[in-house]
Design a protein around this motif. Structure first.
Motif, PDB file in Angstrom:
ATOM      1  N   LEU A  16      44.905  -9.870  57.829  1.00 59.37           N
ATOM      2  CA  LEU A  16      43.696  -9.413  57.151  1.00 59.37           C
ATOM      3  C   LEU A  16      43.889  -7.979  56.652  1.00 59.37           C
ATOM      4  N   GLY A  17      44.509  -7.144  57.488  1.00 57.22           N
ATOM      5  CA  GLY A  17      44.810  -5.783  57.053  1.00 57.22           C
ATOM      6  C   GLY A  17      45.777  -5.756  55.886  1.00 57.22           C
ATOM      7  N   LEU A  18      46.765  -6.658  55.911  1.00 55.43           N
ATOM      8  CA  LEU A  18      47.712  -6.744  54.800  1.00 55.43           C
ATOM      9  C   LEU A  18      46.999  -7.162  53.519  1.00 55.43           C
ATOM     10  N   ALA A  19      46.111  -8.149  53.628  1.00 51.78           N
ATOM     11  CA  ALA A  19      45.352  -8.580  52.452  1.00 51.78           C
ATOM     12  C   ALA A  19      44.548  -7.427  51.872  1.00 51.78           C
ATOM     13  N   ALA A  20      43.967  -6.611  52.751  1.00 49.57           N
ATOM     14  CA  ALA A  20      43.195  -5.457  52.286  1.00 49.57           C
ATOM     15  C   ALA A  20      44.093  -4.430  51.599  1.00 49.57           C
ATOM     16  N   LEU A  21      45.220  -4.120  52.212  1.00 47.83           N
ATOM     17  CA  LEU A  21      46.103  -3.096  51.654  1.00 47.83           C
ATOM     18  C   LEU A  21      46.817  -3.566  50.392  1.00 47.83           C
ATOM     19  N   LEU A  22      46.913  -4.859  50.180  1.00 47.63           N
ATOM     20  CA  LEU A  22      47.498  -5.359  48.938  1.00 47.63           C
ATOM     21  C   LEU A  22      46.633  -5.029  47.729  1.00 47.63           C
ATOM     22  N   GLU A  23      45.405  -4.583  47.953  1.00 48.52           N
ATOM     23  CA  GLU A  23      44.593  -4.102  46.840  1.00 48.52           C
ATOM     24  C   GLU A  23      45.229  -2.890  46.173  1.00 48.52           C
TER      25      GLU A  23
END
Length: 438
Positions: free
Chosen positions: A18-25
């Protein structure tokens, strides 16, 4: 089936993916999608006990340690919820575990790349459209519809599963269960005449404390047994905490694997002990219960290994065969409910089995993982496979730590993007680990 090729597909949506998905922004040029079989974000629901907190400061949210200005930070969550002043006056670094779960749900709902209710059933080398390295087969949990997605790269979120010792499997789940199911089974506990908790980590302590607080009302006998040498606090000094840093991770990665295994076997109190506050709360509760000469039916015993659990012939609960490891003395205990706070295992997802010999393993069946969290591949699929929370043996005790999640995601995002999206600093702590280059 779709011929669209994603840049990356993530398997599992726990805090790390979930953190990775957020940081991929921060890398909008990358087309990413994440799949999770659960219908919504859920983090250790069975241990969301009232009053429990994270064991790391709120800075260990999904994004702050990589980008404090990110829209999905915990502080922005509080701001959006109208709770920022409440938190300001609370003056605490350790946030309620239930609120962390709500925060992650809030973040997941704002990330269109996160698809819940989608079970990844198989991953294979792609024979599909140009540019695709992997074919990812998903099944919609609600409808049963199967879809094949294509991607260049993968990220495996290795979730934790309850670790139940083989000799305790196959017993009635309503009475003998892992602490991961504690909140669901709490009504059963309240009906019991006797309860035994097994284990000596934070989960065992939190379960014991909750049951201790309800003992007077429900009247059960309560035992707490562990084969460990005591009920010891977790190492929480400031210099000890520096072991959960990118610096120590880099140092640990550079050690020979044999040395890594030896070092890790001696670090249990860095991440497997009990918080000093929880120990204090337990002691205070037991002290209060003993006022006026009261002797509540409570027993705490270390060096006690539960060898076998057997249903009683009369159907009234279970017999626990226990061995005291120092005295080498055998004894029995009876309980209607047994709660196994025996930790978690980080099991590789079964969906990668079709990749077969593309993924080599070490002599203990573990992944071979590069420093940038890429799985070493034996074949020629061409795509990369990154791993989150499956590298305890290669990167050390920080692998499951929430405080290092954003750092690891930063490294993975940079690798996927082929550029420095997030700055990864070389020196983050005061002490030095090792003497390389001196």
């Amino acid at each position: 089936m779709t011929n669209h090729v994603h840049d990356v597909i993530g398997v599992g949506i726990g805090p790390f993916n979930l953190g990775l998905a957020a940081l991929l922004e921060g890398a909008p040029e990358l087309d990413a999608v994440f799949f999770e079989r659960k219908p919504s974000f859920e983090w250790h629901a069975g241990m969301l006990i009232e009053g429990t907190t994270l064991q790391v400061p709120f800075f260990a949210d999904l994004v702050t340690m990589a980008d404090p200005t990110h829209r999905l930070s915990f502080l922005n969550y509080l701001h959006e919820q109208g709770r920022l002043y409440h938190f300001y006056f609370l003056e605490k670094f350790l946030i309620p575990r239930r609120e962390y779960n709500e925060y992650c749900r809030w973040a997941a709902e704002q990330l269109p790349s996160c698809r819940f209710g989608m079970d990844v059933v198989a991953i294979r080398p792609s024979e599909g459209p140009e540019g695709a390295n992997y074919a990812v087969e998903t099944r919609d949990v609600a409808s049963g519809e199967v879809t094949v997605h294509y991607t260049r790269d993968l990220v495996l979120g290795v979730g934790s599963v309850p670790n139940v010792l083989s000799q305790f499997r196959g017993l009635p789940a309503e009475d003998i269960f892992h602490s991961a199911s504690f909140m669901d089974r709490l009504p059963r506990c309240r009906e019991a005449q006797s309860i035994t908790v097994i284990g000596s980590g934070q989960s065992a302590a939190e379960v014991f404390l909750q049951l201790l607080g309800e003992q007077r009302e429900h009247g059960y006998r309560l035992d707490w047994l562990t084969r460990s040498s005591g009920f010891f606090p977790m190492e929480y000094s400031k210099l000890g905490l520096e072991h959960f840093s990118p610096d120590y991770t880099e140092y640990f990665y550079g050690l020979p694997q044999e040395t890594k295994d030896k070092v890790r076997s001696k670090q249990h109190l860095l991440y497997k002990g009990i918080s000093a506050k929880t120990i204090g709360d337990i002691y205070d509760a037991m002290y209060d219960a003993s006022i006026g000469g009261e002797k509540p039916p409570v027993r705490l015993l270390a060096h006690a290994e539960v060898v076998e659990i057997t249903p009683q012939a009369d159907g009234e609960g279970y017999r626990l065969d226990v061995r005291h490891l120092e005295q080498q003395a055998a004894f029995e205990r009876q309980a209607e409910v047994v709660i196994m706070a025996t930790g978690y295992a980080h099991k590789l997802p079964a969906c990668i089995e079709p990749l077969g010999s593309l993924i080599p393993y070490d002599g203990q069946g573990r992944l071979l993982i590069d420093q940038d969290y890429r799985v070493q591949l034996a074949g020629t699929a061409g795509g990369r496979i990154f791993v989150q929370n499956g590298e305890l043996h290669t990167h050390g005790i920080g692998a499951p730590d929430l405080g290092l999640g954003a750092h690891r995601s930063s490294v993975i995002v940079n690798g996927l993007a082929g550029r420095e999206v997030y700055k990864v600093r070389e020196r983050n702590v005061f002490q030095q680990f090792g003497v390389k280059g001196e």
